[in-house]
Design an enzyme around this catalytic site. Structure first.
Site, PDB file in Angstrom:
ATOM      1  N   HIS A 183      -0.258 -11.971 -14.368  1.00 25.58           N
ATOM      2  CA  HIS A 183      -1.175 -12.022 -13.226  1.00 25.58           C
ATOM      3  C   HIS A 183      -0.664 -11.213 -12.041  1.00 25.58           C
ATOM      4  O   HIS A 183      -1.414 -10.949 -11.085  1.00 25.58           O
ATOM      5  CB  HIS A 183      -1.391 -13.476 -12.809  1.00 25.58           C
ATOM      6  CG  HIS A 183      -2.750 -13.748 -12.251  1.00 25.58           C
ATOM      7  ND1 HIS A 183      -3.559 -12.764 -11.741  1.00 25.58           N
ATOM      8  CD2 HIS A 183      -3.454 -14.904 -12.112  1.00 25.58           C
ATOM      9  CE1 HIS A 183      -4.690 -13.286 -11.312  1.00 25.58           C
ATOM     10  NE2 HIS A 183      -4.655 -14.588 -11.529  1.00 25.58           N
ATOM     11  N   ASP A 186      -5.665  -8.832 -12.698  1.00 26.40           N
ATOM     12  CA  ASP A 186      -6.484  -9.885 -12.089  1.00 26.40           C
ATOM     13  C   ASP A 186      -7.290 -10.610 -13.150  1.00 26.40           C
ATOM     14  O   ASP A 186      -7.539 -10.072 -14.244  1.00 26.40           O
ATOM     15  CB  ASP A 186      -7.426  -9.282 -11.042  1.00 26.40           C
ATOM     16  CG  ASP A 186      -6.673  -8.702  -9.854  1.00 26.40           C
ATOM     17  OD1 ASP A 186      -5.563  -9.207  -9.571  1.00 26.40           O
ATOM     18  OD2 ASP A 186      -7.179  -7.746  -9.240  1.00 26.40           O
TER      19      ASP A 186
END
Length: 437
Positions: free
Chosen positions: A408, A412
């Protein structure tokens, strides 16, 4: 005069290895380039060949020892026993009594006393001990790995009676397990061979065994833990209707195999679908290097393959430029090399994205861990018929859960979900792969 056997160059940035197994013992004849030992590196097992013809001399290190590149492992002594005369029948007959001396201590202790009367002209009873070296030779040729030795002991299998399917006829763990399943109940033999069993009998089910972790397993553990400690891991899921892919395989399976010499599998479809997703969402095919992001305009897919000592990930390079046949051939070759233990460092170097298929083991759903420095991994699972709603009707379709784990820090949620959705759409409508949609 003797020759030294040294640790060969193991690959870029690899400076040491662990002695996994000695394939030859002192006194055994060896030929030029014949493997005498197996070394375990961080990624692969490397066989060390003999530099000359001769007889195995002194072993200077033990199994489990850590050695550096260039270190001396053993010596090869001069000896006519290995000068190319091994196949000659007269030599075998002449060397049979000495062979009993060297082999008997390993397998048949009673054979040692028989070595003295062996020169007798033609004693009929001597044929019984003479038959014993045959199983012992098969046992030595099998070059059993630690996992195979444990399986042999656990299932009470005589390795001399099992035909090996590994490299050079060596036994694999699967060979032993198959022999154990096919082994008929033999109450008569069990009491004799199980004579040592009473030692374990007092505490059934509570035995313990300590086995040193292989270097490969240690590396896997460190890398996976490092991935959890470093990356911000998250997983997104989706499910895929496999009807179209199954229909395509059924329709073209025979003609595909006839033309290309390889089976049309599911992995080719998922690899090509992943290439579409990685081109449309470049961050999923990228990696973090310090404070920079490295984007790749090529797709090198690491394919998780099960090997005897653990999971390995050889790389199918330029998968985006390969056709289905090229991908399937590469994966098939890697699978065979993994089983034989012949994967090289170059086979597993690099990789921009990983596909792991837990479905072959029956997994319904999982959260795979990324393979650093990569930023994403696609997890495939088993196909099972489930009720789904199509056009307002409940129908039964072959469904598969797919998972995309990602870092992450770089990817995204929107990008991860989009990439997984592209893969889903391409599998449910393979025409998209052909027209690059």
């Amino acid at each position: 005069m003797s020759a030294e056997v040294k640790v060969p160059t193991l690959g870029e940035s690899v400076t040491e290895a662990t002695v996994g197994q000695w394939l030859k013992q002192p006194g055994d004849p060896v030929k030029l380039d014949e493997p005498i030992a197996s070394l375990e590196t961080d990624k692969v097992a490397v066989e060390v060949p003999s530099p000359v013809n001769g007889v195995m001399g002194q072993q200077l290190v033990k199994e489990g020892d850590t050695v550096s590149v260039g270190a001396v492992l053993a010596t090869i002594e001069d000896g006519v026993a290995a000068a190319g005369n091994t196949p000659v029948t007269p030599r075998e007959e002449a060397a049979q009594p000495p062979a009993s001396d060297s082999i008997a201590p390993k397998t048949v202790p009673a054979a040692a006393p028989e070595a003295a009367p062996a020169p007798a002209p033609a004693p009929t009873p001597a044929q019984a001990p003479a038959a014993a070296p045959a199983p012992a030779a098969a046992f030595d040729a099998a070059a059993l790995s630690p996992a195979v030795r444990r399986a042999v002991l656990e299932h009470g299998i005589d390795p001399a009676t099992v035909k090996g399917t590994g490299k050079d006829g060596r036994l694999t763990k699967e060979d032993v397990l198959s022999a154990a399943q096919a082994k008929p109940a033999a109450p008569a033999a069990a009491p004799e061979e199980a004579a040592p069993a009473p030692a374990a009998a007092p505490a059934p089910g509570r035995a313990e065994e300590r086995v040193r972790m292989t270097r490969l397993r240690q590396t896997i553990a460190k890398r996976l833990k490092s991935a959890q400690d470093t990356a911000a891991l998250l997983t997104t899921f989706n499910d895929v209707d496999m009807s179209a892919v199954i229909a395509a395989r059924e329709k073209y399976r025979d003609s595909f195999e006839k033309k290309h010499g390889v089976r049309l599998g599911f992995m080719g479809f998922f690899a090509k679908a992943a290439c579409l997703a990685l081109k449309d969402v470049p961050s999923v095919n990228a990696q973090i290097d310090g404070e920079e992001i490295v984007y790749h305009d090529y797709v090198d897919i690491s394919v998780a393959v099960s090997a005897p000592n653990g999971l390995v990930v050889p790389v199918v390079r330029d998968a985006d430029k390969l056709g289905f046949a090229g991908i399937e051939k590469a994966i098939g070759a890697f699978g065979k090399k993994a089983k034989d233990g012949t994967l090289t460092m170059d086979d597993m170097k690099g990789g921009t994205f990983t596909i792991s298929n837990g479905g072959v083991f029956g997994s319904l759903m999982s959260t795979p861990i990324i393979n650093p420095p990569q930023s994403a991994v696609l997890g495939l699972h088993r196909i099972e018929d489930r009720p789904v709603v199509v056009d307002g009707q409940i129908v039964i379709r072959p469904m598969m859960y797919i998972a995309l784990s990602y870092d992450h820090r770089l990817i995204d949620g929107r990008e991860a979900v989009t990439a997984l959705k592209i893969i889903k759409d391409a599998i449910e409508d393979p025409t998209r792969i052909l027209i690059d949609l």
